[in-house]
Scaffold this active site. Structure first.
Site, PDB file in Angstrom:
ATOM      1  N   GLY A   1       8.511  -3.660   5.317  1.00  0.00           N
ATOM      2  CA  GLY A   1       8.868  -5.065   5.210  1.00  0.00           C
ATOM      3  C   GLY A   1       9.543  -5.535   6.485  1.00  0.00           C
TER       4      GLY A   1
ATOM      5  N   CYS B   1       8.878   3.076   6.078  1.00  0.00           N
ATOM      6  CA  CYS B   1       9.560   2.113   6.940  1.00  0.00           C
ATOM      7  C   CYS B   1      10.735   1.459   6.195  1.00  0.00           C
ATOM      8  CB  CYS B   1       8.565   1.089   7.476  1.00  0.00           C
ATOM      9  SG  CYS B   1       9.178   0.117   8.864  1.00  0.00           S
ATOM     10  N   TYR B   2      10.643   0.163   5.864  1.00  0.00           N
ATOM     11  CA  TYR B   2      11.706  -0.476   5.086  1.00  0.00           C
ATOM     12  C   TYR B   2      11.912   0.275   3.773  1.00  0.00           C
ATOM     13  CZ  TYR B   2      14.480  -4.206   2.926  1.00  0.00           C
ATOM     14  OH  TYR B   2      15.489  -4.934   2.319  1.00  0.00           O
TER      15      TYR B   2
ATOM     16  N   HIS C   1       4.354   4.702   9.420  1.00  0.00           N
ATOM     17  CA  HIS C   1       3.389   4.154   8.460  1.00  0.00           C
ATOM     18  C   HIS C   1       2.202   5.108   8.292  1.00  0.00           C
ATOM     19  CE1 HIS C   1       5.079   0.060   8.028  1.00  0.00           C
ATOM     20  NE2 HIS C   1       5.504   0.255   9.263  1.00  0.00           N
TER      21      HIS C   1
ATOM     22  N   GLU D   1      -0.087   4.842   6.186  1.00  0.00           N
ATOM     23  CA  GLU D   1      -1.256   4.117   5.675  1.00  0.00           C
ATOM     24  C   GLU D   1      -2.174   3.581   6.766  1.00  0.00           C
ATOM     25  OE1 GLU D   1       2.004   0.882   5.769  1.00  0.00           O
ATOM     26  OE2 GLU D   1       1.816   3.059   5.710  1.00  0.00           O
TER      27      GLU D   1
ATOM     28  N   ASP E   1     -18.931 -12.198  -4.616  1.00  0.00           N
ATOM     29  CA  ASP E   1     -17.995 -12.162  -5.745  1.00  0.00           C
ATOM     30  C   ASP E   1     -18.642 -12.688  -7.023  1.00  0.00           C
ATOM     31  OD1 ASP E   1     -16.141 -11.209  -3.928  1.00  0.00           O
ATOM     32  OD2 ASP E   1     -15.223 -13.159  -3.583  1.00  0.00           O
TER      33      ASP E   1
ATOM     34  N   LYS F   1     -12.108  -6.609  -1.660  1.00  0.00           N
ATOM     35  CA  LYS F   1     -13.440  -7.079  -1.312  1.00  0.00           C
ATOM     36  C   LYS F   1     -14.439  -5.938  -1.139  1.00  0.00           C
ATOM     37  CE  LYS F   1     -15.911 -10.781  -0.206  1.00  0.00           C
ATOM     38  NZ  LYS F   1     -15.928 -12.023  -0.991  1.00  0.00           N
TER      39      LYS F   1
END
Length: 546
Positions: free
Chosen positions: A54, A81-82, A174, A176, A232, A379
Site C-alpha cells: 500500500g 511491503c506495507y 513484492h 507477486e 464478456d 479478464k
C-alpha cells in the site's frame, strides 16, 4: 469455490495482481477490504491470508490498519511491503523511515538457517542470493517478539521476517511481480508447503460450479442477455446456454457500428453453435438517423447508449406479450468492475475508481434481477473460460472495442460512406497486424506483450501488439493516383503496447509492416489517399481518439 485465499487490500497497485498470481497456481482467491474484521474473516473461513502492499506510511494519521485479532485466528498469514510493516507494528515491532528509498530490483541475501536455526519454509530451496523487487521508503526496524529476520538487502536489514510457530510470514519486497526472480516459488512454498493447500481450482470445476450456480438461481424462469459480440457478454451467453438452454434469449442489437463482418460472425456462433433463443435486431437505419449531424463524441455515446436500451427493452416487452416474461438480466460484469466500482475499500472508506460500466438505466416500471456469473473472474480467466466453452478465437481474443463502436473512430459526423471506408481500412489493419502478432507468437511462444518480450530475450526484441485499429479523421488531403489529382481522406493507424489500458506505449512496428498496411489501404479502399501513424503514448494521449 473450494479452498479460499483472501488478499487484504491496503490500496496496493499490485492488489489485483496478488489475487491473479494465486489463481495462476490453481488456488481460488478473493480481494477483501483492509477494514474487514476478524469475525468476518472467520466467517469466510479462508485457508490463508495475504496482506497486500500500500502507498501509506503506517504512522500516518489516516493510515490503513488491520484488526489485530486476525493474527490470532490460527490462519497462515503472508504480508508484502506495507503488509509486513502493518504486521510488525500491530504485533509490537517498529517501523522506521530509512535514509533512502529502495525502488526496483535489489540483491537479497537469505539469513535463515544460520547458527543452527531452522531453514525458512517460505524460502525453501530458493538460492541464498536472489533478486527481488522493492518499492518502499519505510521499513521494519525491529521485529515483533518471536519473529526471526530471514533476509536482508544492502538498504533493508529486515527484507523478510517470520514466526513459524504462529505461521506468520512477511516480506518487504513484492513476490507477486515477475521481477522478483523466485516470487512464484515463495508463493508456492506458502500455499502448498506452509498452508497445505492443493492446486485444485481447475477450468472444468470452474465451469461446473458456474453452471450449477446459474441453474440454482434461475430455476424455471427466463433470462435475457444483451449480446455485444465482446468476450464478456459472449462467455456469459455460452455459460447460460450450457446451464439453461432455451430459457436464455440473446439480444444482439446491430447498430451498424461494428467492424467488418462482426454481426455475421456473432449470429453464426450463437445460432449454429449454441442452443439459445437468438434475436438479431437490425437497428442500423434508426442509429444512422439519430447520429446524423452529431459531432460531439459524448453526445454520440449518449445517443448510442440510450437507443441500445430502447431496442433491448422492446424485445423484452415483446417476449412478455408472447407469454414468455423475463425475470433475469444476465450481464458480463467481471471482477475488476466490482473492485473498481467501490467494492474495494481502503482505510474503511470506499475508493471508487470508476462507475460500474454495467449499471442499467431501467425505465419506470421495468425491473430484472441480475445474473453476473463472471463477477469473480479476471479478464484472462474469462478468455480461458470462453475457450473451454468452445467459443471461437475471434471472439475469445477480441481486442478491446468501445461500446459506441466505430462512431467514435469516425471523427466528426458519422455517415454511411465514412463507416464503409473505415470498416474496409480497419479490416486491412487487423488482418496485417493479426499476421504480424502470429509470427511473433510462433517465434517466442507467448501472446502477452510483456511476457513475450521477456521470453524473446529482452527489450530490443519485437513484441506482440496489444491493440490496433484505424481512425477516420474529419479532414481531407490532396494526393496523386494514376496521374490524377485526388482529394481524399487520410487513415490514422493506431497500434499500442499495453497490459491493462491504464498506460500504453505506441508500438514500434517494423517499417515493412507499416509499408504493407499503408500500400494496401491506399490501393484497396476507395476514397483514401494517405495513411499516417499515431506515435503518441498514453498519457498524454488516450488510446482512442474520441
Amino acid at each position: 469455490m473450494g479452498q479460499l485465499v483472501i488478499v487484504v487490500d491496503f490500496g496496493a497497485q499490485y492488489g489485483q495482481l496478488i489475487a491473479r498470481r494465486v489463481r495462476d497456481l490453481h488456488v481460488y482467491s478473493e480481494i477483501v477490504p483492509c477494514d474487514i474484521s476478524a469475525e468476518e474473516v472467520r466467517a469466510l473461513a479462508p485457508a490463508a491470508i495475504i496482506l497486500s502492499g500500500g502507498p501509506a506510511s503506517v504512522y500516518a494519521e489516516d493510515a490503513p490498519s488491520v484488526d489485530p485479532e486476525i493474527f490470532e485466528l490460527g490462519i497462515p498469514v503472508l504480508g508484502f511491503c506495507y503488509g509486513q510493516q502493518i504486521m510488525a507494528v500491530t504485533l509490537g515491532g517498529e517501523v522506521g523511515h530509512t535514509e533512502k528509498g529502495e525502488y526496483g530490483p535489489a540483491p537479497l541475501t537469505r539469513l535463515d538457517g544460520r547458527d543452527g536455526a531452522a531453514p525458512s519454509l517460505l524460502y525453501g530451496g530458493t538460492p541464498a542470493e536472489q533478486t527481488v523487487w522493492m518499492s518502499h521508503r519505510d521499513a521494519v526496524s525491529r521485529v515483533p517478539e518471536g519473529f526471526a529476520v530471514t533476509a536482508a538487502t544492502d538498504t533493508c536489514p529486515v527484507a523478510s521476517m517470520e514466526c513459524p510457530e504462529r505461521r506468520l510470514y512477511a516480506t518487504q519486497f513484492h513476490p507477486e511481480v515477475r521481477h522478483t526472480a523466485c516470487g512464484d516459488d515463495l508463493l508456492k512454498n506458502f500455499l502448498f508447503g506452509i498452508c497445505g493447500l492443493e492446486p485444485s481450482w481447475q477450468m472444468d470445476s470452474i465451469i461446473d460450479d458456474a453452471v450449477a450456480a446459474i441453474r440454482a438461481q434461475v430455476g424455471d424462469d427466463r433470462v435475457i442477455l444483451g449480446l455485444s459480440g465482446g468476450v464478456d457478454s459472449s462467455v456469459v451467453a455460452a455459460l447460460c446456454a450450457r446451464a439453461i438452454g432455451k430459457q436464455l434469449t440473446c439480444v444482439f442489437v446491430n447498430h451498424g457500428l461494428l467492424r467488418k463482418n462482426e454481426p455475421e460472425e456473432v449470429e453464426a456462433v450463437f445460432t449454429q453453435q449454441f442452443d439459445v433463443d437468438f434475436v438479431h435486431v437490425h437497428a442500423e437505419d434508426r442509429y444512422a438517423a439519430l447520429l446524423a449531424d452529431v459531432v460531439e463524441p459524448e453526445e454520440k455515446r449518449r445517443i448510442i447508449g440510450s437507443q441500445f436500451w430502447q431496442e433491448f427493452f422492446a424485445v423484452a416487452q415483446e417476449l412478455a406479450e408472447d407469454g414468455r416474461p423475463v425475470k433475469y438480466l444476465a450481464q458480463g460484469t467481471i471482477y475488476p468492475d466490482i473492485i473498481e466500482s467501490g467494492a474495494r475499500k481502503t482505510g474503511g472508506k470506499a475508493s471508487t475508481i470508476k462507475s460500474h460500466h454495467n449499471l442499467i438505466p431501467f425505465p419506470e416500471g421495468v425491473h430484472f434481477d441480475l445474473i453476473e456469473p463472471l463477477d469473480h473472474f479476471f479478464k484472462d480467466e474469462v478468455r480461458a473460460l470462453g475457450t473451454a466453452l468452445g467459443l471461437p478465437d475471434h471472439i475469445v481474443h477480441r481486442q478491446p472495442f468501445p461500446g459506441p463502436g466505430l462512431a467514435i473512430r469516425v471523427i466528426g459526423t458519422v455517415t454511411r460512406d465514412k463507416l464503409a471506408i473505415l470498416k474496409e481500412a480497419d479490416a486491412i489493419v487487423r488482418e496485417e497486424l493479426d499476421a504480424y502478432n502470429e509470427r511473433l507468437f510462433e517465434a517466442c511462444g507467448r501472446r502477452d506483450g510483456e511476457l513475450a518480450r521477456e521470453a524473446a530475450g529482452g527489450p530490443e526484441v519485437e513484441r506482440p501488439v496489444w491493440q490496433y485499429f484505424a481512425v477516420l479523421p474529419d479532414v481531407k488531403s490532396v494526393g496523386v493516383m494514376g496521374d490524377e489529382r485526388t482529394y481524399g481522406y487520410p487513415i490514422i493507424l493506431r497500434a499500442v503496447e499495453s497490459s491493462d489500458a491504464m498506460t500504453a506505449d505506441w508500438a514500434k512496428l517494423p517499417y515493412d509492416v507499416l509499408a504493407r498496411v499503408s500500400s494496401r489501404i491506399v490501393a484497396e479502399v476507395p476514397g483514401v489517399n494517405r495513411v499516417a501513424y499515431d506515435i503518441t503514448s498514453k498519457p498524454p494521449a488516450t488510446i482512442e481518439w474520441e
